[in-house]
Design a protein around this motif. Structure first.
Motif, mmCIF file in Angstrom:
data_model
loop_
_atom_site.group_PDB
_atom_site.id
_atom_site.type_symbol
_atom_site.label_atom_id
_atom_site.label_comp_id
_atom_site.label_asym_id
_atom_site.label_seq_id
_atom_site.Cartn_x
_atom_site.Cartn_y
_atom_site.Cartn_z
ATOM 1 N N THR A 1 0.805 -1.227 0.000
ATOM 2 C CA THR A 1 0.000 0.000 0.000
ATOM 3 C C THR A 1 0.838 1.277 0.000
ATOM 4 N N LEU A 2 2.154 1.154 -0.028
ATOM 5 C CA LEU A 2 3.018 2.336 0.081
ATOM 6 C C LEU A 2 3.126 3.055 -1.263
ATOM 7 N N ARG A 3 2.014 3.662 -1.691
ATOM 8 C CA ARG A 3 1.946 4.283 -3.010
ATOM 9 C C ARG A 3 1.643 5.781 -2.926
ATOM 10 N N ARG A 4 1.879 6.418 -1.793
ATOM 11 C CA ARG A 4 1.595 7.843 -1.651
ATOM 12 C C ARG A 4 2.505 8.633 -2.601
ATOM 13 N N PRO A 5 1.933 9.465 -3.469
ATOM 14 C CA PRO A 5 2.748 10.240 -4.419
ATOM 15 C C PRO A 5 3.816 11.056 -3.708
ATOM 16 N N GLY A 6 5.056 10.888 -4.149
ATOM 17 C CA GLY A 6 6.167 11.596 -3.547
ATOM 18 C C GLY A 6 6.762 10.906 -2.342
ATOM 19 N N ALA A 7 6.098 9.851 -1.838
ATOM 20 C CA ALA A 7 6.606 9.112 -0.674
ATOM 21 C C ALA A 7 6.333 7.623 -0.870
ATOM 22 N N GLU A 8 6.643 7.129 -2.066
ATOM 23 C CA GLU A 8 6.376 5.727 -2.378
ATOM 24 C C GLU A 8 7.443 4.823 -1.771
ATOM 25 N N GLY A 9 7.016 3.593 -1.456
ATOM 26 C CA GLY A 9 7.971 2.560 -1.088
ATOM 27 C C GLY A 9 8.254 1.696 -2.304
ATOM 28 N N VAL A 10 8.907 0.569 -2.088
ATOM 29 C CA VAL A 10 9.119 -0.395 -3.164
ATOM 30 C C VAL A 10 7.766 -0.941 -3.604
ATOM 31 N N SER A 11 7.580 -1.126 -4.895
ATOM 32 C CA SER A 11 6.321 -1.645 -5.423
ATOM 33 C C SER A 11 6.309 -3.165 -5.300
#
Length: 478
Positions: free
Chosen positions: A317-327
């Motif tokens: 779920t780490l898909r926040r624009p500008g603060a993404e994690g590994v996909s």
């Protein structure tokens, strides 16, 4: 851009998802509503500048917006036409690509039609079995199966990221009094203060097999004694979402592709679980910890008091624009190979109507329960992924209760592998280090695979009774 790009069929659903009118989006973009209308109907191309403005206005990743063809839809349609039903109507990859590109709505309708056919087949098989067993009650045999597919598609369309639920979780966490590490106490007191709900722990017999039960009349949330600390926190957080975040959930559930009461109810539960993950693992704190600890799933689970599966889900779920994690992608399978949870990322789509390739390490996890399995895998299209898997167990009701182990796997594109602690022992520079895998046998063109269970629909089946290859369906040069 070196050529004209038409993205109207991608822009309109994103605009509707955000609840924006054409006029409002045009205002944000600094263009006229009439020009935006032409863009949405593919009568005007999208310029580089407009593409950047659209990505900001619609809060989406630029690559996802510019991707053109819907990869998930194309993958699902490719698998659909691998059904033996269509063996006399062969379609090339180019045919399907053009179909999805030019008529995505029709392609989705075809996919929905095939789901209905698959559901009807399963219902008939179940009815037949029940008739043979002289059982009469067969109502609603397959509604839940179709509903779960709609929920999976819903999560995939949103990229498994819901900013409104992240904000709701942050609001609740801010309103819960902070007394150190006692999150369970904070949440139970919050429920009592904000909703007048008392939390009680009951025995297995008193719960009648349930893990969580909300008694609205008595304003009590009842939890089973078998739940561990992290799971108790999670169940309290789920009920907190259901009691206090109704408007946010209702807004998301108005998605027109959730077509039944069953799918909307199932989706509400999924979204409440998402909220619970966001509450137990606050976005920025969890993302920073994940980066600092190089995505060590077990360590993150200990730090945030959650299990392996909950940690894996949060990583997706780490898909926040500008603060993404590994996909990350994620899937969960049982001993029979049934996929009960899936989310595709890193260019991977999982099968809907057939079994997952047996060479995925999520299956091998059952050979060493509780141990983390790591594998570098390469798909037929050349995509190389770092795959991580481990078994998980449901809460046992005590001695004699049947075991129901699952394996949960996550993975990412090999280009991100250096950021992951599990890749340290792998030779990422060696092509031979990657295990050749597929998605499902009927779509895989690896004819020399020893694990092949079915012939590939992409190649004609030629069998010589006097020659045996590495598998029954593997051709042998004469």
């Amino acid at each position: 851009m070196s050529k004209s790009v038409f993205l109207g069929r991608r822009i309109r659903p994103l605009r509707l998802r955000m609840g924006l009118s054409q006029a409002e989006l045009a205002r944000r973009l600094g263009i006229s509503a009439s020009y935006l209308n032409l863009v949405e109907h593919d009568r005007r191309p999208v310029t580089t500048g407009l593409l950047l403005d659209l990505a900001r206005a619609l809060d989406v990743d630029l690559r996802a917006l510019a991707a053109g063809t819907d990869a998930d839809l194309l993958g699902a349609l490719t698998e659909l036409f691998s059904d033996p039903l269509f063996e006399h109507h062969p379609l090339t990859a180019t045919d399907l690509h053009q179909f999805v590109e030019t008529s995505p709505d029709v392609a989705r309708a075809v996919l929905q039609l095939h789901r209905g056919l698959t559901s009807a087949r399963a219902t008939l098989e179940t009815l037949g079995e029940r008739l043979l067993d002289e059982q009469r009650d067969a109502g609603g045999v397959d509604k839940m199966r179709l509903s779960s597919e709609q929920v999976s598609d819903f999560l995939q369309r949103h990229g498994n990221y819901f900013p409104t639920l992240e904000s709701e979780a942050e609001r609740v966490l801010a309103g819960a009094d902070d007394d150190g590490h006692d999150l369970y106490g904070r949440l139970t007191r919050y429920l009592q203060r904000e909703h007048g709900v008392r939390v009680r722990i009951l025995t297995v017999d008193e719960m009648g097999g349930a893990m969580r039960r909300f008694d609205a009349g008595r304003r009590e949330l009842l939890l089973s004694e078998v739940l561990r600390r992290g799971s108790r926190n999670f169940q309290v957080a789920v009920q907190t979402a259901l009691l206090g975040s109704g408007p946010a959930l209702d807004a998301l559930l108005r998605d027109p592709q959730l077509t039944s009461a069953e799918s909307r109810t199932l989706c509400r539960v999924a979204l409440a679980s998402y909220f619970a993950g966001a509450l137990l693992m606050p976005y920025e704190r969890f993302r920073q910890a994940a980066d600092a600890e190089r995505y060590d799933i077990e360590l993150l689970g200990h730090r945030f008091r959650v299990g392996w599966e909950q940690t894996c889900h949060r990583l997706t779920t780490l898909r926040r624009p500008g603060a993404e994690g590994v996909s990350f992608y994620m899937l969960r399978v049982d001993l029979a190979g049934n996929i009960s949870k899936r989310f595709g990322a890193a260019g991977i789509q999982f099968p809907r109507f057939s079994g997952l390739c047996s060479l995925w390490n999520v299956h091998a996890a059952f050979l060493q329960p509780g141990r983390v399995r790591v594998q570098l895998s390469q798909l037929p299209n050349g995509t190389t992924v770092l795959a991580i898997a481990r078994t998980v167990e449901r809460h046992s009701r005590g001695y004699g209760a049947p075991e129901a182990p699952f394996a949960v796997g996550v993975g990412c594109d090999a280009s991100d592998a250096r950021r992951i602690v599990y890749a340290d022992a792998l030779d990422l520079s060696s092509r031979s280090a990657a295990i050749p895998i597929g998605v499902t046998c009927r779509l895989c063109e690896r004819t020399n695979c020893t694990a092949r269970a079915f012939p590939s629909l992409g190649r004609p089946l030629r069998i010589d009774e006097n020659v045996r290859g590495v598998s029954f369906f593997a051709p042998v040069d004469s």
